[in-house]
Design an enzyme around this catalytic site. Structure first.
Site, mmCIF file in Angstrom:
data_model
loop_
_atom_site.group_PDB
_atom_site.id
_atom_site.type_symbol
_atom_site.label_atom_id
_atom_site.label_comp_id
_atom_site.label_asym_id
_atom_site.label_seq_id
_atom_site.Cartn_x
_atom_site.Cartn_y
_atom_site.Cartn_z
ATOM 1 N N CYS A 1 83.353 -49.206 67.217
ATOM 2 C CA CYS A 1 82.111 -49.302 66.444
ATOM 3 C C CYS A 1 81.210 -48.124 66.810
ATOM 4 C CB CYS A 1 81.371 -50.607 66.732
ATOM 5 S SG CYS A 1 81.966 -52.007 65.813
ATOM 6 N N HIS A 2 80.572 -47.559 65.792
ATOM 7 C CA HIS A 2 79.639 -46.463 66.034
ATOM 8 C C HIS A 2 78.336 -47.009 66.619
ATOM 9 C CE1 HIS A 2 82.214 -44.560 62.989
ATOM 10 N NE2 HIS A 2 81.797 -43.418 63.498
ATOM 11 N N MET B 1 79.447 -55.444 61.282
ATOM 12 C CA MET B 1 79.819 -55.928 62.612
ATOM 13 C C MET B 1 78.582 -56.301 63.419
ATOM 14 S SD MET B 1 82.949 -56.102 62.271
ATOM 15 C CE MET B 1 83.164 -56.874 63.852
ATOM 16 N N ASP C 1 75.182 -72.730 74.680
ATOM 17 C CA ASP C 1 74.982 -72.642 76.127
ATOM 18 C C ASP C 1 73.747 -73.418 76.571
ATOM 19 O OD1 ASP C 1 75.426 -71.593 78.830
ATOM 20 O OD2 ASP C 1 73.657 -70.360 78.440
#
Length: 151
Positions: free
Chosen positions: A64-65, A100, A115
């Site tokens: 990924c960039h 992304m 969590d």
């Protein structure tokens, strides 16, 4: 990494969505407000975690960039007495998309809720993480948002 040197700079936007089954017990505790656990306020912390995740996507996902982001929003809504939906929208002007980043942001926000609430119930389910929208670049994608089907 994909070479983007010859791509045009365009406005890029992506929106990702996740649904999450929390169960009636957790939803009742939320009661349309915030739960404060020993780790802090659940939804506020999830939003911060999602934003941090978007900013670190290039460190988490190979190839990924690293990209300069112009805007990130994370929204959480109650769907019914057992489920919530999370949305992450990411915007920038550049040569590569932000799908992304949006998917990472919504996933980490959901994991943070899990969590923080696992001491209350471990029956939670993160489900249907998907890309709703991508604009800019070669092609645009628009998938149905289930929360808008009855509007």
């Amino acid at each position: 990494m994909v070479n983007v040197i010859n791509k045009q700079v365009t406005k890029r936007r992506a929106v990702a969505r996740a649904e999450m089954f929390l169960g009636k017990e957790i939803i009742d505790l939320l009661n349309q407000n915030e739960i404060h656990t020993k780790k802090g306020p659940v939804f506020q912390t999830a939003v911060i975690a999602g934003i941090q995740a978007v900013k670190k996507t290039a460190e988490l996902i190979p190839m990924c960039h690293p990209i300069p982001l112009d805007g990130i929003t994370i929204d959480i809504e109650f769907l019914n007495d057992k489920d919530i939906a999370l949305k992450c929208a990411v915007e920038m002007e550049g040569k590569t998309g932000v799908e992304m980043e949006a998917l990472t942001g919504v996933s980490i926000a959901a994991l943070t809720i899990y969590d923080m609430c696992k001491a209350i119930s471990q029956k939670m389910i993160i489900k249907e993480v998907k890309l709703l929208e991508k604009t800019g670049g070669k092609s645009d994608i628009k998938n149905d948002d289930p929360s808008k089907q009855n509007q």
